[in-house]
Design a protein around this motif. Structure first.
Motif, PDB file in Angstrom:
ATOM      1  N   GLN A 116      80.861  27.381  24.514  1.00 34.81           N
ATOM      2  CA  GLN A 116      80.814  26.108  23.788  1.00 34.81           C
ATOM      3  C   GLN A 116      80.157  25.027  24.655  1.00 34.81           C
ATOM      4  O   GLN A 116      79.308  24.254  24.179  1.00 34.81           O
ATOM      5  CB  GLN A 116      82.233  25.683  23.398  1.00 34.81           C
ATOM      6  CG  GLN A 116      82.326  24.345  22.712  1.00 34.81           C
ATOM      7  CD  GLN A 116      83.761  23.898  22.511  1.00 34.81           C
ATOM      8  OE1 GLN A 116      84.712  24.629  22.781  1.00 34.81           O
ATOM      9  NE2 GLN A 116      83.933  22.682  22.050  1.00 34.81           N
ATOM     10  N   PHE A 117      80.539  24.966  25.922  1.00 35.75           N
ATOM     11  CA  PHE A 117      79.979  24.008  26.871  1.00 35.75           C
ATOM     12  C   PHE A 117      78.473  24.241  27.052  1.00 35.75           C
ATOM     13  O   PHE A 117      77.660  23.324  26.949  1.00 35.75           O
ATOM     14  CB  PHE A 117      80.720  24.137  28.202  1.00 35.75           C
ATOM     15  CG  PHE A 117      80.190  23.283  29.308  1.00 35.75           C
ATOM     16  CD1 PHE A 117      80.379  21.907  29.298  1.00 35.75           C
ATOM     17  CD2 PHE A 117      79.525  23.848  30.380  1.00 35.75           C
ATOM     18  CE1 PHE A 117      79.897  21.106  30.332  1.00 35.75           C
ATOM     19  CE2 PHE A 117      79.045  23.069  31.426  1.00 35.75           C
ATOM     20  CZ  PHE A 117      79.231  21.698  31.390  1.00 35.75           C
ATOM     21  N   GLU A 118      78.116  25.486  27.281  1.00 39.30           N
ATOM     22  CA  GLU A 118      76.718  25.850  27.510  1.00 39.30           C
ATOM     23  C   GLU A 118      75.852  25.552  26.279  1.00 39.30           C
ATOM     24  O   GLU A 118      74.756  25.000  26.397  1.00 39.30           O
ATOM     25  CB  GLU A 118      76.633  27.324  27.884  1.00 39.30           C
ATOM     26  CG  GLU A 118      75.265  27.783  28.298  1.00 39.30           C
ATOM     27  CD  GLU A 118      75.294  29.207  28.818  1.00 39.30           C
ATOM     28  OE1 GLU A 118      74.641  29.452  29.841  1.00 39.30           O
ATOM     29  OE2 GLU A 118      75.966  30.065  28.207  1.00 39.30           O
ATOM     30  N   THR A 119      76.360  25.888  25.102  1.00 40.54           N
ATOM     31  CA  THR A 119      75.627  25.631  23.862  1.00 40.54           C
ATOM     32  C   THR A 119      75.411  24.135  23.660  1.00 40.54           C
ATOM     33  O   THR A 119      74.340  23.704  23.233  1.00 40.54           O
ATOM     34  CB  THR A 119      76.372  26.236  22.661  1.00 40.54           C
ATOM     35  OG1 THR A 119      76.463  27.648  22.860  1.00 40.54           O
ATOM     36  CG2 THR A 119      75.658  25.953  21.350  1.00 40.54           C
ATOM     37  N   GLY A 120      76.414  23.348  23.983  1.00 41.83           N
ATOM     38  CA  GLY A 120      76.276  21.893  23.872  1.00 41.83           C
ATOM     39  C   GLY A 120      75.169  21.356  24.753  1.00 41.83           C
ATOM     40  O   GLY A 120      74.355  20.531  24.321  1.00 41.83           O
ATOM     41  N   LEU A 121      75.110  21.828  26.001  1.00 39.17           N
ATOM     42  CA  LEU A 121      74.041  21.409  26.908  1.00 39.17           C
ATOM     43  C   LEU A 121      72.675  21.866  26.397  1.00 39.17           C
ATOM     44  O   LEU A 121      71.710  21.101  26.393  1.00 39.17           O
ATOM     45  CB  LEU A 121      74.272  21.978  28.311  1.00 39.17           C
ATOM     46  CG  LEU A 121      75.221  21.234  29.231  1.00 39.17           C
ATOM     47  CD1 LEU A 121      75.381  21.987  30.552  1.00 39.17           C
ATOM     48  CD2 LEU A 121      74.761  19.811  29.478  1.00 39.17           C
ATOM     49  N   GLU A 122      72.600  23.125  25.965  1.00 39.84           N
ATOM     50  CA  GLU A 122      71.341  23.670  25.455  1.00 39.84           C
ATOM     51  C   GLU A 122      70.847  22.876  24.249  1.00 39.84           C
ATOM     52  O   GLU A 122      69.645  22.604  24.124  1.00 39.84           O
ATOM     53  CB  GLU A 122      71.509  25.139  25.070  1.00 39.84           C
ATOM     54  CG  GLU A 122      71.677  26.059  26.252  1.00 39.84           C
ATOM     55  CD  GLU A 122      72.073  27.478  25.861  1.00 39.84           C
ATOM     56  OE1 GLU A 122      72.406  27.716  24.669  1.00 39.84           O
ATOM     57  OE2 GLU A 122      72.077  28.335  26.752  1.00 39.84           O
ATOM     58  N   ASP A 123      71.764  22.497  23.367  1.00 39.84           N
ATOM     59  CA  ASP A 123      71.394  21.723  22.177  1.00 39.84           C
ATOM     60  C   ASP A 123      70.806  20.369  22.561  1.00 39.84           C
ATOM     61  O   ASP A 123      69.811  19.930  21.976  1.00 39.84           O
ATOM     62  CB  ASP A 123      72.593  21.524  21.255  1.00 39.84           C
ATOM     63  CG  ASP A 123      73.020  22.804  20.539  1.00 39.84           C
ATOM     64  OD1 ASP A 123      72.265  23.806  20.594  1.00 39.84           O
ATOM     65  OD2 ASP A 123      74.115  22.792  19.948  1.00 39.84           O
ATOM     66  N   TYR A 167      66.860  14.501  28.356  1.00 42.94           N
ATOM     67  CA  TYR A 167      66.714  14.982  29.725  1.00 42.94           C
ATOM     68  C   TYR A 167      67.427  14.106  30.756  1.00 42.94           C
ATOM     69  O   TYR A 167      67.518  14.488  31.913  1.00 42.94           O
ATOM     70  CB  TYR A 167      65.239  15.117  30.094  1.00 42.94           C
ATOM     71  CG  TYR A 167      64.495  16.060  29.178  1.00 42.94           C
ATOM     72  CD1 TYR A 167      64.856  17.402  29.101  1.00 42.94           C
ATOM     73  CD2 TYR A 167      63.453  15.615  28.388  1.00 42.94           C
ATOM     74  CE1 TYR A 167      64.190  18.270  28.251  1.00 42.94           C
ATOM     75  CE2 TYR A 167      62.772  16.476  27.542  1.00 42.94           C
ATOM     76  CZ  TYR A 167      63.149  17.805  27.480  1.00 42.94           C
ATOM     77  OH  TYR A 167      62.484  18.661  26.635  1.00 42.94           O
ATOM     78  N   ASN A 168      67.900  12.945  30.359  1.00 45.51           N
ATOM     79  CA  ASN A 168      68.707  12.102  31.239  1.00 45.51           C
ATOM     80  C   ASN A 168      70.158  12.286  30.815  1.00 45.51           C
ATOM     81  O   ASN A 168      70.649  11.611  29.915  1.00 45.51           O
ATOM     82  CB  ASN A 168      68.297  10.630  31.127  1.00 45.51           C
ATOM     83  CG  ASN A 168      66.920  10.379  31.696  1.00 45.51           C
ATOM     84  OD1 ASN A 168      66.397  11.186  32.455  1.00 45.51           O
ATOM     85  ND2 ASN A 168      66.322   9.265  31.332  1.00 45.51           N
ATOM     86  N   ILE A 169      70.830  13.225  31.477  1.00 41.08           N
ATOM     87  CA  ILE A 169      72.172  13.629  31.042  1.00 41.08           C
ATOM     88  C   ILE A 169      73.209  13.224  32.078  1.00 41.08           C
ATOM     89  O   ILE A 169      73.085  13.534  33.269  1.00 41.08           O
ATOM     90  CB  ILE A 169      72.225  15.153  30.812  1.00 41.08           C
ATOM     91  CG1 ILE A 169      71.217  15.546  29.717  1.00 41.08           C
ATOM     92  CG2 ILE A 169      73.641  15.599  30.460  1.00 41.08           C
ATOM     93  CD1 ILE A 169      71.038  17.041  29.546  1.00 41.08           C
ATOM     94  N   ILE A 170      74.231  12.534  31.592  1.00 36.95           N
ATOM     95  CA  ILE A 170      75.377  12.183  32.419  1.00 36.95           C
ATOM     96  C   ILE A 170      76.528  13.079  31.995  1.00 36.95           C
ATOM     97  O   ILE A 170      76.936  13.057  30.831  1.00 36.95           O
ATOM     98  CB  ILE A 170      75.772  10.704  32.233  1.00 36.95           C
ATOM     99  CG1 ILE A 170      74.614   9.803  32.662  1.00 36.95           C
ATOM    100  CG2 ILE A 170      77.048  10.391  33.005  1.00 36.95           C
ATOM    101  CD1 ILE A 170      74.781   8.352  32.266  1.00 36.95           C
ATOM    102  N   GLY A 194      77.783  27.598  36.493  1.00 34.06           N
ATOM    103  CA  GLY A 194      76.588  28.387  36.218  1.00 34.06           C
ATOM    104  C   GLY A 194      75.844  27.877  34.987  1.00 34.06           C
ATOM    105  O   GLY A 194      74.612  27.909  34.944  1.00 34.06           O
ATOM    106  N   ALA A 195      76.580  27.409  33.996  1.00 37.26           N
ATOM    107  CA  ALA A 195      75.958  26.860  32.789  1.00 37.26           C
ATOM    108  C   ALA A 195      75.134  25.613  33.128  1.00 37.26           C
ATOM    109  O   ALA A 195      74.037  25.422  32.596  1.00 37.26           O
ATOM    110  CB  ALA A 195      77.014  26.527  31.745  1.00 37.26           C
ATOM    111  N   ILE A 196      75.640  24.794  34.037  1.00 37.81           N
ATOM    112  CA  ILE A 196      74.900  23.606  34.462  1.00 37.81           C
ATOM    113  C   ILE A 196      73.659  24.032  35.233  1.00 37.81           C
ATOM    114  O   ILE A 196      72.552  23.540  34.990  1.00 37.81           O
ATOM    115  CB  ILE A 196      75.784  22.686  35.330  1.00 37.81           C
ATOM    116  CG1 ILE A 196      77.006  22.207  34.526  1.00 37.81           C
ATOM    117  CG2 ILE A 196      74.974  21.497  35.848  1.00 37.81           C
ATOM    118  CD1 ILE A 196      78.075  21.547  35.374  1.00 37.81           C
TER     119      ILE A 196
END
Length: 119
Positions: free
Chosen positions: A30-37, A44-47, A62-64
């Motif tokens: 769920q975390f990884e999919t959120g970042l990918e989305d 590209y400027n993600i906090i 690893g997802a980060i």
């Protein structure tokens, strides 16, 4: 088992991605999919706001790591803010505090993108 919830919001040209709860083997997808989305939408400027994050496993880290290259190739970054002491210890022990900028306050994280853009 505690679930993971994620809030995403735009603030002054940055995207705040706020996981709440636990990032572990059960919630990492769920975390990884959120970042990918986000990245797929051109954010590209993600906090990564961690005020309500209670735990992150190596799978979460690893997802980060799996997304940072794409973000930086597009002149962006992933920065961290508001880490609880135990979550900071995980990031620090695994060397993430050397790879990512870490801020105490969200405002400082937002300003880091403004400064990078020369504003």
């Amino acid at each position: 088992m505690t679930d993971l919830s994620i809030i995403v919001r735009e603030v002054e040209g940055a995207t705040v991605f706020e996981p709440s709860g636990f990032i572990n083997a059960h919630t990492v997808r769920q975390f990884e999919t959120g970042l990918e989305d986000l990245i797929g939408k051109g954010c590209y400027n993600i906090i990564l706001g961690c005020a309500n994050l209670n735990y992150i496993s190596s799978a979460g880290l690893g997802a980060i790591m799996g997304q940072i290259e794409k973000v930086r190739e597009n002149a962006g970054d992933i920065v961290l803010c508001s880490l609880k002491e135990n979550v900071f210890a995980i990031f620090d022990t695994l060397g993430f505090t050397q790879l990512y900028k870490v801020f105490d306050l969200e405002e400082d994280a937002i300003n880091s993108f403004k400064n990078a853009d020369g504003q």
